[in-house]
Motif scaffolding. Structure first.
Motif, short mmCIF file in Angstrom:
data_model
loop_
_atom_site.label_atom_id
_atom_site.label_comp_id
_atom_site.label_asym_id
_atom_site.label_seq_id
_atom_site.Cartn_x
_atom_site.Cartn_y
_atom_site.Cartn_z
N PRO A 12 15.20 9.63 7.86
CA PRO A 12 15.66 8.48 8.63
C PRO A 12 15.04 7.16 8.20
O PRO A 12 15.60 6.10 8.47
N ALA A 16 11.44 9.44 2.02
CA ALA A 16 11.77 10.34 0.93
C ALA A 16 12.88 9.66 0.16
O ALA A 16 13.97 9.46 0.68
N MET A 48 7.96 10.06 -2.70
CA MET A 48 7.68 9.69 -1.32
C MET A 48 7.04 8.32 -1.21
O MET A 48 6.18 7.96 -2.01
N LYS A 97 9.64 15.51 10.06
CA LYS A 97 9.88 16.82 9.47
C LYS A 97 11.35 17.17 9.27
O LYS A 97 11.71 18.32 9.07
S1 SF4 Z 1 8.98 13.64 7.59
FE1 SF4 Z 1 10.44 13.62 5.90
S2 SF4 Z 1 12.37 12.99 6.83
FE2 SF4 Z 1 10.77 12.44 8.28
S3 SF4 Z 1 10.24 10.34 7.76
FE3 SF4 Z 1 8.83 11.63 6.58
S4 SF4 Z 1 9.82 11.91 4.61
FE4 SF4 Z 1 11.39 11.14 6.01
#
Ligand code: SF4
Ligand code: SF4
Lengths: 232, 314
Positions: free
Chosen positions: A116, A120, A131, A140
């Motif tokens: 969101p 990533a 990242m 997650k």
């Molecule tokens: S946990 Fe994964 S999906 Fe959620 S903000 Fe971090 S990188 Fe993005």
């Protein structure tokens, strides 16, 4: 690190611009063919499972105790209790083989799609999925979305991580990924597959290679040379 | 396949644990309750503040806030929540959901406050707010339409959120958003009804309650049909989908499905209302028992989908 800091400052403007722009920009791989196509080739016939790659990765990427960006899964085709066709014993290590478990560097990366915050993301220059820890909210979603189960939360920073071919730790300095440089058995080859003269491109052209779960349509960039079973 | 694969991963087997199921549950109740009350209002062209609307307003605001709490507490570090509010990725269902919720949550508060302005006026501390509420009440109709759309979107979005996970055959289905809307509507209606009767002085047999009661069974029938479609989609699917049908026949999650989702969600309500005689069916006890069991059934559905869904992977 620098551009991220300035991004942080320009937050308000940035998010508005992204809203307005429709933000289709997370996937430059759509214009495939341009730029490098970094791939990693894991040769199962050469890997002995020594684990140097794991140690090198943990060190190069400063990973805390208990997490890893890559691991080796030990597998066996043996029927338990049956006699080994090679040495004749019932207990032996003849047919052990290893599979590298790490981010498959998908061209169609579900993790990048669902994240969101855009933490990533795919690096524009290299096409590598990596990242931006500063943006990660730790939701997650990417971990749930990755079909290869190779993402994890770094217990120290509390943000998600994946193998990014050492993009942030070594590639930027022109060095090979740590695992590749430490492998004593030439089981790992890294390079740009879009350059036909590169070693990895030539290997891919002549060897029987495979990818993990290609039917998912994620287009992984990690290729494997599997041990061909003698009985097949 | 070509013989290369691995089964170990680097992260936890269950990326999203139970707090996310609770969040899906609360979001569904919130959207469902408000959507039902607003549909009733629009359908019956009501102008007064009915107990059902007041109840739905309170229910949906409280549940969505609790849901947000679950969501934030499940982050790897709850203090990171601001990042979701600042950075957006419009390819991500979660990001779109955040945008919807950003409008939906304040609107639920406004809808509830308008419906309850008579009650709120009794608190002297809230006096300065009253002129504002009156002004908002003047724009009530468009606000309600907007909220209705957002309420249904919230229910649907929770379905889209998890159906985007391609490696889980049970939840990677386009049916999920639709299933979440209908189950949200039925559980939300049950919750709003109970609160309306208990705290807002609605009578058990008022015209509205009878109407809702009549609408409930068709909604439940549609929900049952969606569940059946989900199941048949798995049976007629490819290898991993077929393997995932085990979730319905083996282990603890299958008991949750048959006992919780089917038993509490469908069988018990039917029995309470049709098997034990007219007199009992019209009693207050049957009313609360039915509502409670429908709501529990919906919670079990979210839990089942999230856990069984994440266990059976491609
Ligand atoms: S946990 Fe994964 S999906 Fe959620 S903000 Fe971090 S990188 Fe993005
Ligand atoms: S393997 Fe997983 S973490 Fe790596 S790019 Fe693909 S989806 Fe993302």
């Amino acid at each position: 690190m620098l551009p991220r800091r300035s991004l942080l400052k320009g937050l308000g403007v940035g998010s508005v611009a992204m809203l307005a722009g429709g933000c289709g920009s997370t996937d430059p791989a759509a214009e495939a063919g341009e730029g490098p196509n970094y791939v990693l080739l894991f040769d199962q016939t050469k890997c002995v499972g020594c684990g140097r790659c794991e140690d090198a990765c943990n060190q190069a990427n400063n990973l805390p105790e208990g997490v890893a960006r890559l691991t080796l899964e030990r597998q066996s085709d043996r029927v338990p209790g049956a006699v080994c066709p090679r040495c004749g014993k019932t207990e032996c290590n003849c047919d052990r083989k290893y599979v590298r478990v790490s981010c498959q560097q998908c061209d169609n990366a579900p993790c990048v799609m669902v994240c969101p915050t855009g933490a990533a993301y795919r690096d524009e220059k290299t096409g590598i999925v990596t990242m931006d820890g500063d943006k990660c909210a730790g939701c997650k979603y990417c971990i749930a979305a990755c079909p290869y189960k190779v993402r994890f939360i770094n217990s120290e920073t509390k943000v998600a991580e994946n193998c990014d071919f050492c993009l942030q730790s070594r590639l930027a300095k022109g060095e090979l990924p740590a695992c590749v440089s430490q492998c004593k058995f030439d089981a790992l080859v890294f390079g740009d597959a879009s350059d036909p003269k590169s070693y990895v491109a030539r290997l891919l052209a002549v060897k029987n290679t495979a990818r993990v779960k290609p039917h998912l349509g994620t287009e992984p960039s990690v290729h494997y040379i599997p041990i061909a079973k003698p009985e097949v | 396949m070509n013989g290369i694969d691995f089964s170990t991963g680097l992260g936890d087997a269950i990326a999203w644990p139970w707090p996310i199921a609770v969040y899906l549950f609360f979001a569904g109740i919130s959207g469902g309750a408000l959507a039902i009350a607003l549909l009733m209002r629009i359908y019956k062209k009501q102008t007064q503040d009915t107990p059902l609307l007041k109840a739905a307003g309170v229910v949906s605001f409280v549940t969505i806030c609790l849901g947000m709490l679950c969501l934030v507490l499940d982050l790897s570090n709850p203090l990171f929540f601001w990042k979701i509010l600042l950075y957006y990725n419009l390819n991500s269902v979660m990001s779109l959901g955040v945008i919807v919720l950003l409008f939906y949550i304040p609107l639920t508060a406004v809808i509830a406050a308008i419906a309850l302005r008579g009650e709120l006026a009794r608190f002297p501390q809230l006096k300065p707010l009253m002129p504002w509420l009156e002004r908002l009440a003047a724009m009530r109709s468009p606000l309600e339409w907007l909220t209705l759309v957002l309420a249904v979107s919230v229910c649907a979005y929770t379905g889209f959120l998890i159906s985007a996970l391609i490696r889980f055959p049970i939840i990677n289905t386009s049916l999920l958003p639709a299933l979440f809307i209908v189950s949200g509507l039925s559980a939300g209606a049950a919750m709003a009804k109970m609160v309306a009767v208990k705290w807002f002085g609605e009578s058990l047999h008022s015209e509205e309650m009878t109407l809702l009661h009549g609408a409930e069974w068709p909604i439940m029938a549609v929900e049952a049909m969606f569940l059946f479609m989900l199941f048949s989609g798995l049976i007629f699917g490819t290898g991993p989908s077929q393997a995932a049908t085990q979730a319905f026949s083996q282990g603890g999650w299958s008991s949750l499905f048959w006992g919780g989702v089917i038993g509490l969600g469908f069988v018990l309500p039917l029995m309470l209302n049709f098997a034990l005689g007219q007199k009992f069916a019209h009693s207050g006890r049957a009313f609360y028992l039915t509502g409670g069991s429908v709501i529990c059934g919906m919670m079990c559905l979210r839990l089942f989908l999230l856990y069984a869904g994440q266990i059976y992977t491609i």
